[in-house]
Write a protein that holds these residues in place. Sequence first.
Motif, PDB file in Angstrom:
ATOM      1  N   GLU A 150       0.830  -1.209   0.000  1.00  0.00           N
ATOM      2  CA  GLU A 150       0.000   0.000   0.000  1.00  0.00           C
ATOM      3  C   GLU A 150       0.864   1.258   0.000  1.00  0.00           C
ATOM      4  OE1 GLU A 150      -3.276   0.235  -0.473  1.00  0.00           O
ATOM      5  OE2 GLU A 150      -3.290  -1.951  -0.672  1.00  0.00           O
ATOM      6  N   THR A 151       1.963   1.229   0.729  1.00  0.00           N
ATOM      7  CA  THR A 151       2.887   2.364   0.764  1.00  0.00           C
ATOM      8  C   THR A 151       3.472   2.611  -0.621  1.00  0.00           C
ATOM      9  OG1 THR A 151       3.423   1.941   3.074  1.00  0.00           O
ATOM     10  CG2 THR A 151       4.996   3.266   1.821  1.00  0.00           C
ATOM     11  N   ARG A 152       3.884   1.546  -1.299  1.00  0.00           N
ATOM     12  CA  ARG A 152       4.426   1.696  -2.654  1.00  0.00           C
ATOM     13  C   ARG A 152       3.371   2.248  -3.598  1.00  0.00           C
ATOM     14  NH1 ARG A 152       6.418  -3.435  -1.487  1.00  0.00           N
ATOM     15  NH2 ARG A 152       5.025  -4.423  -2.994  1.00  0.00           N
ATOM     16  N   LEU A 153       2.156   1.723  -3.509  1.00  0.00           N
ATOM     17  CA  LEU A 153       1.092   2.183  -4.405  1.00  0.00           C
ATOM     18  C   LEU A 153       0.769   3.655  -4.191  1.00  0.00           C
ATOM     19  CD1 LEU A 153      -1.210  -0.945  -4.264  1.00  0.00           C
ATOM     20  CD2 LEU A 153       0.065  -0.133  -6.257  1.00  0.00           C
ATOM     21  N   GLN A 154       0.713   4.091  -2.952  1.00  0.00           N
ATOM     22  CA  GLN A 154       0.432   5.502  -2.687  1.00  0.00           C
ATOM     23  C   GLN A 154       1.575   6.385  -3.185  1.00  0.00           C
ATOM     24  OE1 GLN A 154      -2.401   6.912  -1.813  1.00  0.00           O
ATOM     25  NE2 GLN A 154      -3.273   4.866  -1.831  1.00  0.00           N
ATOM     26  N   TRP A 155       2.796   5.934  -3.005  1.00  0.00           N
ATOM     27  CA  TRP A 155       3.960   6.688  -3.494  1.00  0.00           C
ATOM     28  C   TRP A 155       3.896   6.802  -5.020  1.00  0.00           C
ATOM     29  CZ3 TRP A 155       7.898   5.309  -6.843  1.00  0.00           C
ATOM     30  CH2 TRP A 155       8.949   6.212  -6.938  1.00  0.00           C
ATOM     31  N   MET A 156       3.523   5.707  -5.687  1.00  0.00           N
ATOM     32  CA  MET A 156       3.414   5.721  -7.145  1.00  0.00           C
ATOM     33  C   MET A 156       2.359   6.732  -7.600  1.00  0.00           C
ATOM     34  SD  MET A 156       3.655   1.605  -7.626  1.00  0.00           S
ATOM     35  CE  MET A 156       2.813   1.598  -9.181  1.00  0.00           C
ATOM     36  N   ARG A 157       1.227   6.729  -6.936  1.00  0.00           N
ATOM     37  CA  ARG A 157       0.141   7.648  -7.306  1.00  0.00           C
ATOM     38  C   ARG A 157       0.578   9.098  -7.116  1.00  0.00           C
ATOM     39  NH1 ARG A 157      -6.041   7.629  -5.003  1.00  0.00           N
ATOM     40  NH2 ARG A 157      -6.911   8.734  -6.774  1.00  0.00           N
ATOM     41  N   LEU A 215       6.370   7.724 -14.566  1.00  0.00           N
ATOM     42  CA  LEU A 215       6.934   6.752 -13.634  1.00  0.00           C
ATOM     43  C   LEU A 215       7.249   5.487 -14.418  1.00  0.00           C
ATOM     44  CD1 LEU A 215       7.282   5.984 -10.532  1.00  0.00           C
ATOM     45  CD2 LEU A 215       4.987   5.050 -10.713  1.00  0.00           C
ATOM     46  N   ASN A 216       8.333   4.818 -14.056  1.00  0.00           N
ATOM     47  CA  ASN A 216       8.592   3.514 -14.668  1.00  0.00           C
ATOM     48  C   ASN A 216       9.016   2.506 -13.615  1.00  0.00           C
ATOM     49  OD1 ASN A 216      11.390   3.830 -14.260  1.00  0.00           O
ATOM     50  ND2 ASN A 216      11.671   4.716 -16.292  1.00  0.00           N
ATOM     51  N   ARG A 217       9.184   1.302 -14.034  1.00  0.00           N
ATOM     52  CA  ARG A 217       9.502   0.210 -13.122  1.00  0.00           C
ATOM     53  C   ARG A 217      10.805   0.477 -12.366  1.00  0.00           C
ATOM     54  NH1 ARG A 217       9.671  -5.340 -16.143  1.00  0.00           N
ATOM     55  NH2 ARG A 217      11.600  -4.390 -16.767  1.00  0.00           N
ATOM     56  N   GLU A 218      11.774   1.046 -13.049  1.00  0.00           N
ATOM     57  CA  GLU A 218      13.071   1.347 -12.431  1.00  0.00           C
ATOM     58  C   GLU A 218      12.936   2.279 -11.222  1.00  0.00           C
ATOM     59  OE1 GLU A 218      17.202   1.035 -12.037  1.00  0.00           O
ATOM     60  OE2 GLU A 218      15.921  -0.016 -13.459  1.00  0.00           O
ATOM     61  N   HIS A 219      12.053   3.251 -11.302  1.00  0.00           N
ATOM     62  CA  HIS A 219      11.831   4.162 -10.173  1.00  0.00           C
ATOM     63  C   HIS A 219      11.396   3.393  -8.925  1.00  0.00           C
ATOM     64  CE1 HIS A 219      10.974   7.261 -13.448  1.00  0.00           C
ATOM     65  NE2 HIS A 219      12.106   7.636 -12.868  1.00  0.00           N
ATOM     66  N   ILE A 220      10.472   2.475  -9.102  1.00  0.00           N
ATOM     67  CA  ILE A 220       9.950   1.690  -7.979  1.00  0.00           C
ATOM     68  C   ILE A 220      11.040   0.770  -7.428  1.00  0.00           C
ATOM     69  CG2 ILE A 220       8.183   0.021  -7.283  1.00  0.00           C
ATOM     70  CD1 ILE A 220       6.600   1.154  -9.776  1.00  0.00           C
ATOM     71  N   ALA A 229       9.947  -7.962 -11.079  1.00  0.00           N
ATOM     72  CA  ALA A 229       8.630  -8.612 -11.095  1.00  0.00           C
ATOM     73  C   ALA A 229       7.675  -7.951 -10.099  1.00  0.00           C
ATOM     74  CB  ALA A 229       8.775 -10.097 -10.775  1.00  0.00           C
ATOM     75  N   GLN A 230       8.156  -7.620  -8.909  1.00  0.00           N
ATOM     76  CA  GLN A 230       7.304  -6.973  -7.909  1.00  0.00           C
ATOM     77  C   GLN A 230       6.892  -5.582  -8.365  1.00  0.00           C
ATOM     78  OE1 GLN A 230       6.002  -8.320  -4.893  1.00  0.00           O
ATOM     79  NE2 GLN A 230       4.725  -6.559  -5.357  1.00  0.00           N
ATOM     80  N   ALA A 231       7.825  -4.846  -8.973  1.00  0.00           N
ATOM     81  CA  ALA A 231       7.504  -3.511  -9.488  1.00  0.00           C
ATOM     82  C   ALA A 231       6.427  -3.603 -10.576  1.00  0.00           C
ATOM     83  CB  ALA A 231       8.762  -2.837 -10.021  1.00  0.00           C
ATOM     84  N   ALA A 232       6.538  -4.600 -11.428  1.00  0.00           N
ATOM     85  CA  ALA A 232       5.541  -4.781 -12.488  1.00  0.00           C
ATOM     86  C   ALA A 232       4.175  -5.128 -11.904  1.00  0.00           C
ATOM     87  CB  ALA A 232       5.998  -5.867 -13.456  1.00  0.00           C
ATOM     88  N   LEU A 233       4.157  -5.979 -10.893  1.00  0.00           N
ATOM     89  CA  LEU A 233       2.890  -6.313 -10.226  1.00  0.00           C
ATOM     90  C   LEU A 233       2.262  -5.072  -9.595  1.00  0.00           C
ATOM     91  CD1 LEU A 233       3.789  -9.680  -8.480  1.00  0.00           C
ATOM     92  CD2 LEU A 233       2.155  -9.352 -10.348  1.00  0.00           C
ATOM     93  N   ASP A 234       3.081  -4.248  -8.964  1.00  0.00           N
ATOM     94  CA  ASP A 234       2.572  -3.027  -8.349  1.00  0.00           C
ATOM     95  C   ASP A 234       2.011  -2.069  -9.389  1.00  0.00           C
ATOM     96  OD1 ASP A 234       3.283  -3.978  -5.856  1.00  0.00           O
ATOM     97  OD2 ASP A 234       5.081  -2.733  -5.689  1.00  0.00           O
ATOM     98  N   LEU A 235       2.688  -1.947 -10.516  1.00  0.00           N
ATOM     99  CA  LEU A 235       2.182  -1.076 -11.581  1.00  0.00           C
ATOM    100  C   LEU A 235       0.856  -1.593 -12.122  1.00  0.00           C
ATOM    101  CD1 LEU A 235       5.530  -0.275 -13.352  1.00  0.00           C
ATOM    102  CD2 LEU A 235       3.925   1.425 -12.452  1.00  0.00           C
ATOM    103  N   GLY A 236       0.744  -2.897 -12.269  1.00  0.00           N
ATOM    104  CA  GLY A 236      -0.522  -3.484 -12.717  1.00  0.00           C
ATOM    105  C   GLY A 236      -1.646  -3.222 -11.732  1.00  0.00           C
ATOM    106  N   GLU A 237      -1.344  -3.362 -10.449  1.00  0.00           N
ATOM    107  CA  GLU A 237      -2.357  -3.090  -9.415  1.00  0.00           C
ATOM    108  C   GLU A 237      -2.757  -1.622  -9.419  1.00  0.00           C
ATOM    109  OE1 GLU A 237      -5.046  -3.473  -6.325  1.00  0.00           O
ATOM    110  OE2 GLU A 237      -4.152  -5.008  -7.600  1.00  0.00           O
ATOM    111  N   ALA A 238      -1.792  -0.739  -9.582  1.00  0.00           N
ATOM    112  CA  ALA A 238      -2.095   0.696  -9.616  1.00  0.00           C
ATOM    113  C   ALA A 238      -2.993   1.026 -10.806  1.00  0.00           C
ATOM    114  CB  ALA A 238      -0.802   1.508  -9.681  1.00  0.00           C
ATOM    115  N   GLN A 239      -2.741   0.412 -11.945  1.00  0.00           N
ATOM    116  CA  GLN A 239      -3.593   0.661 -13.110  1.00  0.00           C
ATOM    117  C   GLN A 239      -5.005   0.130 -12.891  1.00  0.00           C
ATOM    118  OE1 GLN A 239      -1.241  -0.620 -16.690  1.00  0.00           O
ATOM    119  NE2 GLN A 239      -2.031   1.376 -17.307  1.00  0.00           N
TER     120      GLN A 239
END
Length: 67
Positions: free
Chosen positions: A7-14, A23-28, A37-47
């Motif tokens: 949740e912390t990562r997702l809020q930071w991404m938003r 934002l890209n995967r490298e930033h996360i 793989a985790q960064a990609a999963l988080d981006l998918g969840e955020a979308q």
Amino acid sequence: MSQWFRETRLQWMRESIGIFGHLNREHIMRKFQVSPAQAALDLGEAQRRWPDQFSYNASAKRYEERA
């Protein structure tokens, strides 16, 4: 991995998309020391959560804020 960390990562991404406009995967990966793989999963969840906030720009290879 703890739901709190995700949740912390997702809020930071938003927030980052809103501030920087992209934002890209490298930033996360750098910010949170997670795998590609985790960064990609988080981006998918955020979308899934905020489909109107950002979209993927394939030519720039990054997620960008929607105008």
